[in-house]
Design a protein around this motif. Sequence first.
Motif, PDB file in Angstrom:
ATOM      1  N   VAL A 147       6.791   3.860   2.669  1.00  0.00           N
ATOM      2  CA  VAL A 147       7.662   2.342   2.498  1.00  0.00           C
ATOM      3  C   VAL A 147       8.183   2.315   3.174  1.00  0.00           C
ATOM      4  CG1 VAL A 147       8.877   1.552   0.635  1.00  0.00           C
ATOM      5  CG2 VAL A 147       6.795   3.086  -0.274  1.00  0.00           C
ATOM      6  N   ARG A 148       9.446   3.290   3.290  1.00  0.00           N
ATOM      7  CA  ARG A 148      10.691   3.003   4.420  1.00  0.00           C
ATOM      8  C   ARG A 148      10.362   2.131   5.545  1.00  0.00           C
ATOM      9  NH1 ARG A 148      15.376   8.178   4.854  1.00  0.00           N
ATOM     10  NH2 ARG A 148      16.111   5.987   5.714  1.00  0.00           N
ATOM     11  N   TYR A 149       9.359   2.984   6.053  1.00  0.00           N
ATOM     12  CA  TYR A 149       8.476   2.665   7.886  1.00  0.00           C
ATOM     13  C   TYR A 149       8.153   0.760   8.008  1.00  0.00           C
ATOM     14  CZ  TYR A 149       5.929   1.731  12.032  1.00  0.00           C
ATOM     15  OH  TYR A 149       5.681   1.805  12.981  1.00  0.00           O
ATOM     16  N   ALA A 150       7.937   0.592   6.120  1.00  0.00           N
ATOM     17  CA  ALA A 150       7.257  -0.772   6.213  1.00  0.00           C
ATOM     18  C   ALA A 150       8.318  -1.962   6.242  1.00  0.00           C
ATOM     19  CB  ALA A 150       6.346  -0.412   4.669  1.00  0.00           C
ATOM     20  N   ASN A 151       9.212  -1.364   5.066  1.00  0.00           N
ATOM     21  CA  ASN A 151      10.465  -2.258   5.194  1.00  0.00           C
ATOM     22  C   ASN A 151      11.056  -2.246   6.339  1.00  0.00           C
ATOM     23  OD1 ASN A 151      10.042  -2.490   2.503  1.00  0.00           O
ATOM     24  ND2 ASN A 151      11.448  -0.706   1.975  1.00  0.00           N
ATOM     25  N   ARG A 152      11.324  -1.379   7.350  1.00  0.00           N
ATOM     26  CA  ARG A 152      11.139  -1.889   8.729  1.00  0.00           C
ATOM     27  C   ARG A 152      11.030  -2.785   9.544  1.00  0.00           C
ATOM     28  NH1 ARG A 152      13.188   3.451   9.497  1.00  0.00           N
ATOM     29  NH2 ARG A 152      11.109   4.151  10.715  1.00  0.00           N
ATOM     30  N   ASN A 153       9.117  -2.032   9.330  1.00  0.00           N
ATOM     31  CA  ASN A 153       8.687  -3.221  10.591  1.00  0.00           C
ATOM     32  C   ASN A 153       8.761  -4.547   9.929  1.00  0.00           C
ATOM     33  OD1 ASN A 153       7.847  -0.932  11.808  1.00  0.00           O
ATOM     34  ND2 ASN A 153       5.950  -0.518  10.868  1.00  0.00           N
ATOM     35  N   ILE A 154       9.320  -5.523   8.902  1.00  0.00           N
ATOM     36  CA  ILE A 154       9.325  -6.401   8.198  1.00  0.00           C
ATOM     37  C   ILE A 154      10.687  -7.250   8.453  1.00  0.00           C
ATOM     38  CG2 ILE A 154       9.257  -7.685   6.041  1.00  0.00           C
ATOM     39  CD1 ILE A 154       7.686  -6.037   4.573  1.00  0.00           C
ATOM     40  N   HIS A 155      12.299  -6.163   8.810  1.00  0.00           N
ATOM     41  CA  HIS A 155      13.069  -6.434   8.993  1.00  0.00           C
ATOM     42  C   HIS A 155      13.159  -6.387  10.617  1.00  0.00           C
ATOM     43  CE1 HIS A 155      17.449  -5.600  10.349  1.00  0.00           C
ATOM     44  NE2 HIS A 155      17.139  -5.934   9.072  1.00  0.00           N
ATOM     45  N   ASN A 156      12.710  -5.564  11.078  1.00  0.00           N
ATOM     46  CA  ASN A 156      13.120  -6.033  12.310  1.00  0.00           C
ATOM     47  C   ASN A 156      11.699  -7.331  13.038  1.00  0.00           C
ATOM     48  OD1 ASN A 156      14.032  -3.499  13.292  1.00  0.00           O
ATOM     49  ND2 ASN A 156      12.163  -2.107  13.484  1.00  0.00           N
ATOM     50  N   PHE A 157      10.618  -7.246  12.182  1.00  0.00           N
ATOM     51  CA  PHE A 157       9.900  -8.818  12.301  1.00  0.00           C
ATOM     52  C   PHE A 157      10.187 -10.209  12.022  1.00  0.00           C
ATOM     53  CE2 PHE A 157       6.284 -12.046  11.249  1.00  0.00           C
ATOM     54  CZ  PHE A 157       5.750 -11.585  13.156  1.00  0.00           C
ATOM     55  N   GLU A 158      11.197  -9.829  11.340  1.00  0.00           N
ATOM     56  CA  GLU A 158      11.903 -10.470  10.827  1.00  0.00           C
ATOM     57  C   GLU A 158      13.714 -11.402  11.532  1.00  0.00           C
ATOM     58  OE1 GLU A 158      12.382 -10.762   6.300  1.00  0.00           O
ATOM     59  OE2 GLU A 158      10.725 -11.074   6.114  1.00  0.00           O
ATOM     60  N   GLN A 159      13.617 -10.217  11.788  1.00  0.00           N
ATOM     61  CA  GLN A 159      15.002 -10.536  12.668  1.00  0.00           C
ATOM     62  C   GLN A 159      15.313 -11.749  14.292  1.00  0.00           C
ATOM     63  OE1 GLN A 159      18.300  -8.607  12.224  1.00  0.00           O
ATOM     64  NE2 GLN A 159      18.834  -9.261  13.214  1.00  0.00           N
ATOM     65  N   PRO A 160      14.157 -12.007  14.455  1.00  0.00           N
ATOM     66  CA  PRO A 160      15.201 -12.856  15.380  1.00  0.00           C
ATOM     67  C   PRO A 160      14.670 -13.780  15.084  1.00  0.00           C
ATOM     68  CG  PRO A 160      12.908 -11.992  16.021  1.00  0.00           C
ATOM     69  CD  PRO A 160      13.429 -11.182  14.930  1.00  0.00           C
ATOM     70  N   TYR A 161      13.687 -14.590  13.558  1.00  0.00           N
ATOM     71  CA  TYR A 161      14.199 -15.636  12.499  1.00  0.00           C
ATOM     72  C   TYR A 161      15.429 -15.507  12.183  1.00  0.00           C
ATOM     73  CZ  TYR A 161      13.988 -17.865   8.223  1.00  0.00           C
ATOM     74  OH  TYR A 161      14.199 -18.551   7.844  1.00  0.00           O
ATOM     75  N   LEU A 162      16.296 -14.749  11.744  1.00  0.00           N
ATOM     76  CA  LEU A 162      17.686 -14.893  10.872  1.00  0.00           C
ATOM     77  C   LEU A 162      18.421 -14.752  12.334  1.00  0.00           C
ATOM     78  CD1 LEU A 162      16.787 -11.376   8.465  1.00  0.00           C
ATOM     79  CD2 LEU A 162      16.683 -13.784   8.139  1.00  0.00           C
ATOM     80  N   VAL A 163      17.996 -14.940  13.570  1.00  0.00           N
ATOM     81  CA  VAL A 163      19.003 -14.983  13.933  1.00  0.00           C
ATOM     82  C   VAL A 163      18.934 -16.405  14.852  1.00  0.00           C
ATOM     83  CG1 VAL A 163      19.777 -14.855  16.819  1.00  0.00           C
ATOM     84  CG2 VAL A 163      19.259 -12.755  15.397  1.00  0.00           C
ATOM     85  N   LEU A 164      17.658 -16.623  14.915  1.00  0.00           N
ATOM     86  CA  LEU A 164      17.237 -18.564  15.221  1.00  0.00           C
ATOM     87  C   LEU A 164      18.071 -19.332  14.196  1.00  0.00           C
ATOM     88  CD1 LEU A 164      15.897 -20.830  16.624  1.00  0.00           C
ATOM     89  CD2 LEU A 164      14.098 -20.219  15.136  1.00  0.00           C
TER      90      LEU A 164
ATOM     91  N   LYS B 242       1.236  -0.897  -0.035  1.00  0.00           N
ATOM     92  CA  LYS B 242       0.459  -0.123  -0.007  1.00  0.00           C
ATOM     93  C   LYS B 242       0.817   1.001   0.423  1.00  0.00           C
ATOM     94  CE  LYS B 242      -3.964  -2.016   2.417  1.00  0.00           C
ATOM     95  NZ  LYS B 242      -5.199  -1.742   3.389  1.00  0.00           N
ATOM     96  N   ALA B 243       2.359   1.109   1.221  1.00  0.00           N
ATOM     97  CA  ALA B 243       2.532   2.266   0.997  1.00  0.00           C
ATOM     98  C   ALA B 243       3.222   2.713  -0.724  1.00  0.00           C
ATOM     99  CB  ALA B 243       3.779   2.198   1.788  1.00  0.00           C
ATOM    100  N   VAL B 244       4.233   1.172  -0.744  1.00  0.00           N
ATOM    101  CA  VAL B 244       4.419   1.699  -2.709  1.00  0.00           C
ATOM    102  C   VAL B 244       3.349   2.190  -3.508  1.00  0.00           C
ATOM    103  CG1 VAL B 244       5.272   0.344  -4.597  1.00  0.00           C
ATOM    104  CG2 VAL B 244       6.527  -0.153  -1.859  1.00  0.00           C
ATOM    105  N   SER B 245       2.450   2.015  -3.344  1.00  0.00           N
ATOM    106  CA  SER B 245       1.082   2.125  -4.688  1.00  0.00           C
ATOM    107  C   SER B 245       1.076   4.151  -4.244  1.00  0.00           C
ATOM    108  CB  SER B 245       0.063   2.050  -3.935  1.00  0.00           C
ATOM    109  OG  SER B 245       0.279   0.685  -4.602  1.00  0.00           O
ATOM    110  N   ARG B 246       0.952   3.780  -2.473  1.00  0.00           N
ATOM    111  CA  ARG B 246       0.714   5.545  -2.360  1.00  0.00           C
ATOM    112  C   ARG B 246       1.925   6.130  -2.733  1.00  0.00           C
ATOM    113  NH1 ARG B 246       0.992   5.470   2.662  1.00  0.00           N
ATOM    114  NH2 ARG B 246      -1.532   4.282   2.929  1.00  0.00           N
ATOM    115  N   VAL B 247       3.115   5.911  -2.817  1.00  0.00           N
ATOM    116  CA  VAL B 247       4.414   6.640  -4.169  1.00  0.00           C
ATOM    117  C   VAL B 247       4.223   6.768  -4.788  1.00  0.00           C
ATOM    118  CG1 VAL B 247       6.821   6.385  -3.888  1.00  0.00           C
ATOM    119  CG2 VAL B 247       5.752   5.922  -1.478  1.00  0.00           C
ATOM    120  N   LEU B 248       3.533   6.288  -5.651  1.00  0.00           N
ATOM    121  CA  LEU B 248       3.074   6.166  -7.244  1.00  0.00           C
ATOM    122  C   LEU B 248       2.545   6.794  -7.672  1.00  0.00           C
ATOM    123  CD1 LEU B 248       4.245   1.504  -7.627  1.00  0.00           C
ATOM    124  CD2 LEU B 248       5.413   3.611  -8.504  1.00  0.00           C
TER     125      LEU B 248
END
Length: 640
Positions: free
Chosen positions: A143-160, A80-86
Amino acid sequence: MSGTYRMATGAGPGLRPVVTTSDGWSAQLVPRLFAPPARWGWQAAPVPVPAATLAPPPPRPAWTEPPRPDTSALVAARSKAVSRVLWRLAFAVVAAFAFTTYQLVIEQQVGEFGDSARQVYKVTLIVVAALLALGVIRAVGGVRYANRNIHNFEQPYLVLRAAEQERHRQALQSWERVSRQHTSDAESTARAAAAAASGPRWYPVYPASEPIRVDVFGGDPRRLGWASLLVTAGASLLSAGHRITVLDFTGQEVGENLVKVAHAAGMPTRTLRLDGHEVADVQLLSGLDPREIAECLGHALTGRQDGDRREERALAIDLLRRVIGSLDGPVLFARMAAGMRVLRQGTGDGLLSDVEIGRLAAHLGDVDQTEWTTRQLGYLAHQLDLLHEVAPASVGSSLWADTRVNLIATEGGRGDRKEQIDRTLVRLARTAMDGRRWISEFLVVAGADHLGAAELQMLSEHARAAKVRLVLMIDQPQGDLEKSAGLGGAVCFMKLYNHRDASVAAEFIGKEHRFVLNQLTRQVGSTFTDGGGDSFAANTSGSGNSKQRRSGTPGRPTGLSDSRGHAWTGTRNWSNADNVSTSTGSGRVYEFKIDPEQLLGMPETAFVLVDNSGQGRRVILADCNPGLCQLDRVSAVPAR
């Protein structure tokens, strides 16, 4: 040393217990029997313990990808954020395009309104451009905020996932080490099994040092064990250049096989039979002076074990000296017996000359003519006649021949002639050792039980002084013979048939401490529990509020709430448990190294060597069957 002994598989089947009368069989044994090393028998190699089956290595660790978290909502928000930017970029582009297209027209129309309108136009243009730029920037920030949320959400998985990868790498390294170790263990087990399968099955047995005397106790009634031991040990001694003299008192041809094997090897041998059935071409008293003859025969004729014989021995030696001193011709047993009869006031039986009879008659006054003396003279004459029946020759070879094997065999049984000739031979051997006329390095006396412990002990002492190694083969280790066993450093126990003999042998072999299972306890139990409970709770609550008037008095209520709740809880639990416990207890015991029952059940050619000739004491179970030398995988060096 373990308390349980047994012969190795294949110790006896298909093998002859002793060398047979076939010269061909003796010739087959010669190449291996006369080959080094020295041995009395062979010790069976320990039965290899089957190697424990190695457990297969664990399977190779497989990588399993950990489950990824569900980021679909965050991805949708980013979309949605990308669409909004577009959209905002598109709107800005369209607006810029439209403004560029109509810029001149717009500026002309604005210019018609004057300078103030122109200024408002510029400000409006800046504000609109800023709003469009701000909208695009905010959309990009979304868009950057959404990417950061995805990264933070996947960080425990990446560590595991990184931790799981490291664990998998370590597990893989550990598996590789285990796999290499398993391969090495399998190769070592295969090499050990191959070595055990192709290694020696028999090791030579020999005392740690040269014993001065060897006592062999027991043996089967047919004397196959004694004959086998003589062949096996004698061949080793002969191959080392020694000479052996065998006094066979058994009447069962114990030494015949040794003579045959030595003859097959091209060694000079001699067999002399003193059984009275045929005339022996030997002069027993050859090389002895009158004093030695009198001493030797005096002890031999009065050597019985029943009572004190010193007076009889002194009289016999004195009478023999007088008789021998009166003889001019050869000193024969028959002529000495005739001289005894002359001293008894009898005739010379035509064996003595008148001069010799006259000399003997001159001694009548020196001999007491009592009844006891008369009986002794008659006894001595009778015993000398018995010796004459065995060896009547006036000329012949010496008793102790200079051959590699000198076998002197007497008749079997326990008659007077048998006992007398055996004692005479033993006494002659002692005399030869004392006079340095002994030739052989080894003297074997087979069937020496009836000679008595005292006579055998004296023979052992004379042999030790003459540096002659003595081997005594005795049937039963009882009485005084038990007390003198092992004085030379080595004792061999062969098959026994009497329980008392087996007990004596087991006591001599010794005892050892062992731990044995003496208690076993097993407990079995089962428990079952069942329980449960119920609870009920109810609550009621109410609340209300009202507005306060300006005067400070409360107004009428504006709201009212009421709530009620019920809670019920039911629990149920149960458990079932079974338990089994087993315990064992071991105790220290002091028991025979070899049980008497095992000594009673040994094969005919098996023997237990108790070697005390070197440092320490060894107990070895061996087999003297000479046919074992023809088997495969016979070691040339003793076992460790």
